[in-house]
Write a protein that holds these residues in place. Structure first.
Motif, PDB file in Angstrom:
ATOM      1  N   ARG A  37      -3.899   3.581  -9.301  1.00  0.00           N
ATOM      2  CA  ARG A  37      -2.646   2.833  -9.193  1.00  0.00           C
ATOM      3  C   ARG A  37      -2.894   1.327  -9.184  1.00  0.00           C
ATOM      4  O   ARG A  37      -2.134   0.545  -9.748  1.00  0.00           O
ATOM      5  N   ASP A  41       3.634   0.688  -3.434  1.00  0.00           N
ATOM      6  CA  ASP A  41       2.921   1.955  -3.323  1.00  0.00           C
ATOM      7  C   ASP A  41       1.623   1.989  -4.136  1.00  0.00           C
ATOM      8  O   ASP A  41       1.389   2.895  -4.924  1.00  0.00           O
ATOM      9  N   GLN A  97      -1.195  11.804  -0.899  1.00  0.00           N
ATOM     10  CA  GLN A  97      -0.194  11.294   0.053  1.00  0.00           C
ATOM     11  C   GLN A  97       0.759  10.371  -0.691  1.00  0.00           C
ATOM     12  O   GLN A  97       0.342   9.471  -1.406  1.00  0.00           O
ATOM     13  N   THR A  98       2.036  10.543  -0.492  1.00  0.00           N
ATOM     14  CA  THR A  98       3.002   9.687  -1.175  1.00  0.00           C
ATOM     15  C   THR A  98       3.627   8.722  -0.179  1.00  0.00           C
ATOM     16  O   THR A  98       4.287   9.148   0.724  1.00  0.00           O
ATOM     17  N   GLY A 121       0.804  -1.216   0.000  1.00  0.00           N
ATOM     18  CA  GLY A 121       0.000   0.000   0.000  1.00  0.00           C
ATOM     19  C   GLY A 121       0.833   1.260   0.000  1.00  0.00           C
ATOM     20  O   GLY A 121       0.466   2.256  -0.618  1.00  0.00           O
ATOM     21  N   GLY A 122       1.967   1.250   0.696  1.00  0.00           N
ATOM     22  CA  GLY A 122       2.771   2.465   0.780  1.00  0.00           C
ATOM     23  C   GLY A 122       4.242   2.158   0.932  1.00  0.00           C
ATOM     24  O   GLY A 122       4.653   0.994   1.075  1.00  0.00           O
TER      25      GLY A 122
HETATM   26 MG   LIG Z   1       2.236   6.381  -0.733  1.00  0.00          MG
END
Ligand SMILES: [Mg+2]
Ligand SMILES: Nc1ncnc2c1ncn2[C@@H]1O[C@H](COP(=O)(O)O)[C@@H](O)[C@H]1O
Ligand SMILES: Nc1ncnc2c1ncn2[C@@H]1O[C@H](COP(=O)(O)O)[C@@H](O)[C@H]1O
Ligand SMILES: Nc1ncnc2c1ncn2[C@@H]1O[C@H](COP(=O)(O)O)[C@@H](O)[C@H]1O
Ligand SMILES: Nc1ncnc2c1ncn2[C@@H]1O[C@H](COP(=O)(O)O)[C@@H](O)[C@H]1O
Ligand SMILES: [Mg+2]
Ligand SMILES: [Mg+2]
Ligand SMILES: [Mg+2]
Ligand SMILES: [Mg+2]
Ligand SMILES: [Mg+2]
Ligand SMILES: [Mg+2]
Ligand SMILES: [Mg+2]
Lengths: 217, 217, 217, 217, 217, 217, 217, 217
Positions: free
Chosen positions: F117, F109, G216-217, F82-83
């Motif tokens: 995405r 990500d 948000q990255t 997810g990140g």
């Molecule tokens: Mg992110």
């Protein structure tokens, strides 16, 4: 060995027979006996002799066996509730106090989401040496009253609310975490305990007095 | 508008600069100021002028800026601890009371797993109108003292313990669920609050008194 | 492969038919069978042949199918309860022990908020090699008894209480966090388990003995 | 008044000075003293006279002041660990027992995800009257051993694990909820308590004996 | 856009009318429809046309509207339960699989407190590519099976137990914290989900197939 | 007796010496050994011979002792995060798989707050028989992917987040409660376990194979 | 596809290198970038070129890369804090808003235990269409303000407090359970989220606007 | 002093008599009154005059006493539900809004496990200034919608689900921890609160208006 607080039989979790035995034992020893958490279903299941001898209040689920004592104190204790649904617990407070000869004044439905309701009675409340605050949901009443009143403050969180407030834990935690200095707290719905604490502070033991058997039956 | 409890700056979560400003403001307004939760690391980070002006006690993490007031009360409040590790919180109680002119008596290490320690001092404790009980772990002290003593009882659970007792929640819940009638409870480690409650019960406001700004900055 | 503890059918969560099959299987294999958590509603739903063959006790919700064994031990195990509402669990302890031939002595209503009740029987209790403590609410009985008695101590927390004590978690945590050295603990309301542990300590297997199938069906 | 279990100073949460005073007091009264939860950082902070007099074991964080007693029991207690990370707690068990004259046998790394490790030693374990099971994570060892072994079983959950197992609560709850009959449980990481319980079961008081002061310092 | 798992209507929390509409819509789209969590009270409240058309199983609370598909797979999935009270969830697993054409083999009452029950079927279980483990209480079955079996393992914790095990959280946490490598877990009582996961692993979509509408109705 | 999953030493909670012994034992038995949860501080504390022999990856905190095996599978497993903060756990997944000869593809990500995405790679992901989803915070990725992808789905919640998401419990609970059918879940941060489960599903045991000792030391 | 809220890099849990890459990517795409949860230790670890280019505020732990936009809104948003320790979170709110061109007014230290502080500014606050309330401890500010103010109210609980208030859960639960109608809540310490919600309500997208990459990255 | 939100009597926890008094008082003061959480059992217990005067909706458990106001707003608020079982809460939202003159549009059964259902209405939803999201289980809808829609977003978690999702806490926590920027949250099942928040944002007070008595009765 005895500390002179009001005799009470806590009826939840007891059978009708166990309640009857404990209530009679209490009356025999002290002339009178208080019963708490006695709902109407259990009342109906009690032996009829006992049932008709009880002065039962369905909202607060309390009953008294024997005569009420004379009032020995008036004006020392205020009981404030946040909402209508807190009245059963406030009733347990007031009836326990009255059973020990202390006549409390009840101020109902003073939730702080409508702040003027509290501000309108602030001066009257400030005159009481002991103020018992009864509230559920988020318990904001505890903190606001705590910042306005100089007396001994006892917060009784109630199991009023839903979702995150179910069971009264949010009100309890809010009372404990309050930034109002010197606020004291009881278990959720423990009106009996708040009344006993007020009697300790006022040194007003029940007339069964210091020679009486232990408070637990 | 003011309720006359001891001015205090709660230092945890504040920067050195914020603490310094609040402490000076407190002294300017009331002649003295109490600081709580001020550990030695933060003490060292304070401006040196302030630091040297403080009467700091590392165990209780409290400090006073300005002169201590004269003692106006002695013999009203007892502070009882279950174990050695509860002394920091007991110290916060006693120093807050002393800051308001009330000299408390501390009875240390009276855990009920060694019951005679409590029974030996029971009579002395029964003479105090207010008894503050400070204990962690399973908090059994609260209930045993609650059944023996007639005064106002304030339980301060502490974050002493490990495993299921980590953080003090077991002691807190045991205090709330106690079957000793009329026991009142504060947040975990809240020695300051217990002291303020005792002052409410004793109607012993700090001499900064009723005109003072709000108690916690 | 078998460890010789009393055969028992745990009835909660089973259908009447499943209970009947398991009980008959137990009797066939060992001559007798213990049923726990069998409330009166489920008793009424059992096949009438089985129902009338059972020696059922409504308070402890236990029943025995087949003959009780002779008493092989007396004086080894005491069962102490904090309050009247703990009697159902104490009954499960005592009936499970009796099913294995061990006659326990029950001491009821020994809550430590009235400390003299425990002190009065302290010497008698100190003579038992195994003492099983059954209490709800804040469970202070566990610690006080733990500091006074030299035998093996087994704490059985009960789901007696309300608010923060609901479900028995406060009593359980207090037992686990007790500062009395060497106190051991079972699940909430697990009277059967406490009895089995006492039998392990006393090396008193049921006469169904070491060849028996697994204890719980 | 005394129950004769090993004197111990619990060092976590005490200052170096408090530890030193308590340890010397213990030695004066009983000739020797056990210290638990004494990590190497605190060891280094003790007065050097005390520090060099201690027999300290860094893995179990225990130390003994004074001479070890002679072994009075061997073969009664087995200590079984689920994994390598449980060894510190197992060490606290074994060193506390040894301090009371009981030499335990430790079986390390017997996790049930590799079941043969337990089955290989099953017969040896079955010969011990008391088996102490030390495990973290999901604590499946408790139940499997509980179904195989006839002796008294004491489960010590450890704070070994991550995610949902952080702090040892999953192992604790699994021990309490175990369907193995008669399993008893201590607080998370309470090796000292498990050892005391074994001594209660074996009636093997420390040689300071029944006349000794109370176990808590 | 569609992933081809068995259509199901989750009946808990729906009105009879909502269930009827969803079930008919499912049948219209796919020729058949599975209903889960349909207890006998709600079954009785359904429109009689629908009610009589359903093949309802009271223990697993599942029902099928329309014809069952032919069996397309046998021998790929085993379902193992720890106790009798886990059978309703095991039934939800097996009936969901069967609704997708997969005939599972159920092994009931294989709790590890009686370890031989698992060891006796270990070889048979090792032959299944997918083993679904259904257990409540402390869930030790998950870890023991996880160390013995090479196939894909799916743990379904059940809400079977009392005290600390109430609601199934202890079994759930034990499954998650298991030291058996590669064990996977579903929500408590989620037999439907475990069956769907097995179908994903076996790439055995329902015959409504990949062109079917979405699985949620 | 052995089930053939990758040998691994879980380093958290072990001393440097314990790690060294376990790693050497693993290499001796299987020619290679995987170490997990080995952070750079512990790496520095290992004996230098071992330290220089390790292929250590600081982000995933994994290391390999001995040669990597040849790749035996490619294209079967996708790992989706997810990140960015989930990459350490994704790394543990991928390195464990690679240690067993399975080369996974990592998609980083792909949080669903930016849904495109995921949609952009949906078709590629749909081709993998096994997809491992690694996400913290609220874990919405699990459900969205669960509704889009037909393969076996393994959710690995991570301890990424703050406030209510601290420790990963919100992501874990969201994975368990997901309404996407057939989603399976591991403990928080359990990348090793997710990899082992994928190997079970793919029947791709490590080349140390079925004769190997138990997987976790 | 884009919703036009301020670009931000959440720095907690990221390595210095990951932060640098994300910040540069943000600036390249939108001309500027906001960094949140960037403490001074991590600031010092950033590449020096980036570090010196940042406008960093240590109290709120926010930084901006690139030029601040012009103010496009003033007077729409008030930020009110209960105490000094809530200022870091209030700073995150105000700096996020300012980064999107919205200049908020901060009212600090308005805790309701000193009610006059709120009443003195009540009229000024009532003029703001959006009021963001930032408070920890028991969060009573949320309810009192909620009953006095007509605008959109956003409660941001903070992790300020100790004992039962540790981590901010009590403030969070109090906000959720508030009996003030129409109060909305964010995660604990989520100043960024509260600012974004205000921007949504004010339809004031950042000038990076609707074409921007995900927020948000 | 008044903030002009719709008058409502919260009926749960009130007696029939208390509800009747509050409802009549509300109508007297404002011409109409809204009742929430009024189930059919309590409806039947109301005085018949009141009962027949109410416009009661059993699914949402809401009732109106007096005339509905004219619609003053249409097109500002969308209400989106994840599943059929969320409709009662969505009904409370819509009926409260309608009582204040705001006609909302309800989009039912848009759970993100079937993502196309949301994508199909994405453009329509993006046109609403306020979108209220009603979902239980794991609440993934909140995050996905949060990333797609530009308006003010209010998440109402529902107590829909079982196991780990029981009571709605998982959905609540997922909403709070969402990585979608600017999502705001109410208590579980608090449809009334979400509607009031929307009215605050739209500055659409009930026609009882700013001069009305306080919203709490
Ligand atoms: Mg992110
Ligand atoms: N409503 C109540 N809440 C808490 N404690 C109570 C209440 N009523 C009675 N008690 C306490 O419970 C004791 C009686 O308990 P029992 O022996 O179980 O009847 C009383 O003497 C009180 O100390
Ligand atoms: N590791 C331990 N875990 C639990 N209790 C302990 C431990 N070590 C010592 N104790 C108990 O704590 C008592 C001493 O407590 P204290 O007075 O605080 O030093 C001992 O006599 C034991 O009853
Ligand atoms: N017993 C169950 N447990 C969990 N999920 C279920 C169950 N039965 C059905 N479902 C899921 O819930 C969906 C239907 O939900 P609903 O639209 O509320 O009827 C099905 O397609 C499944 O994905
Ligand atoms: N369904 C509801 N959920 C939350 N709060 C409500 C609800 N219905 C009414 N309220 C609030 O509760 C107040 C009335 O509470 P009461 O005085 O107990 O009837 C209303 O004015 C609202 O602020
Ligand atoms: Mg009693
Ligand atoms: Mg302040
Ligand atoms: Mg069975
Ligand atoms: Mg001590
Ligand atoms: Mg649906
Ligand atoms: Mg190992
Ligand atoms: Mg009201």
């Amino acid at each position: 060995r005895r500390i002179g607080l009001p005799e009470a039989v806590f009826c939840a979790g007891k059978t009708a027979e166990q309640i009857a035995i404990a209530a009679e034992a209490g009356r025999t020893a002290h002339g009178r006996c208080l019963l708490t958490r006695l709902d109407t279903a259990m009342l109906a299941a009690l032996p009829s002799g006992l049932r008709t001898a009880l002065d039962h209040d369905p909202l607060s689920r309390t009953a008294v066996l024997g005569d009420w004592p004379a009032v020995r104190d008036e004006g020392s204790v205020a009981v404030v509730t946040g909402g209508t649904a807190d009245l059963p617990v406030a009733g347990e407070v007031a009836r326990t106090l009255r059973f020990a000869g202390c006549a409390a004044t009840v101020f109902a439905d003073v939730g702080v989401a409508g702040l003027w309701r509290l501000l309108e009675i602030q001066e009257r409340l400030a005159a009481f040496p002991v103020v018992i605050l009864v509230a559920g949901m988020e318990g904001a009443l505890f903190t606001v009253a705590g910042g306005l009143l100089p007396g001994l403050l006892i917060a009784v969180p109630t199991a009023v609310g839903y979702g995150i407030a179910t069971g009264g834990h949010t009100a309890l935690n809010a009372a404990l975490a309050s930034c109002a200095p010197g606020l004291l707290v009881t278990n959720i719905d423990n009106g009996y305990g708040a009344a006993c604490a007020a009697l300790r502070a006022l040194a007003l033991p029940a007339d069964a007095g210091r020679e009486s058997p232990a408070p637990q039956t």
